[in-house]
Design an enzyme around this catalytic site. Structure first.
Site: not given
Ligand code: ADP
Length: 143
Positions: A14, A54, A62, A90, A96, A107, A117, A120, A131
């Protein structure tokens, strides 16, 4: 002995990973863990690809912030394969929210918060396949 499962996953480095110059370090960790890279490219993410990628977060308040962040610079898309890649990658990435991620995870070591973070990583074999197709054209993926 049960044969180990070869799996494929999509990793995105990212914008915060690029800004912090951690791409080499992150890739080194994956290579040292035994994963094989079979495609890589730098790309700017369109609104369309981000909405798809997403879609599970599209109605969250957000979401616009995530979109702004993910479009603040190009990202690096990496196709990787290896034994049990989905779970193992993972686990190496961590949860996350970077602030609660253990030290030693990507992370935990390099992330700032829930949004910034670093990487992905696909969360299931099925999503990994979808994906990879979303981010790479067929001819870009090596056998
Ligand atoms: P992951 O990337 O750990 O699989 P998610 O699919 O839930 O997590 O979310 C996708 C991405 O959206 C996260 O990696 C993060 O960059 C962003 N994100 C998720 N939840 C939040 C939040 N509460 N506030 C801000 N950004 C978020």
């Amino acid at each position: 002995m049960i044969p180990a499962l070869m799996e494929e996953t999509l990793v995105l480095l990212k914008p915060d990973c690029l800004e912090g110059r951690k791409c080499g370090e992150v890739l080194k960790r994956f290579e040292e863990a035994g994963f094989d890279v079979f495609a890589v490219k730098m790309m700017r993410l369109s609104d369309e690809i981000l909405r798809e990628h997403y879609s599970h977060l599209a109605d969250k308040p957000f979401f616009p912030e995530i979109q702004g962040f993910m479009q603040s610079s190009p990202v690096v898309a990496i196709a990787m394969r290896g034994e049990n890649a989905i779970t193992r990658v993972r686990d190496m990435v961590g949860p996350t929210d970077s602030t609660i991620a253990d030290k030693g995870t990507i992370r935990g070591d390099f992330g700032q918060d829930k949004m910034r973070n670093v990487v992905h990583a696909s969360d299931s074999v099925e999503n990994g396949q979808a994906e990879l197709k979303r981010f790479f054209a067929e001819g870009e993926l090596q056998d």
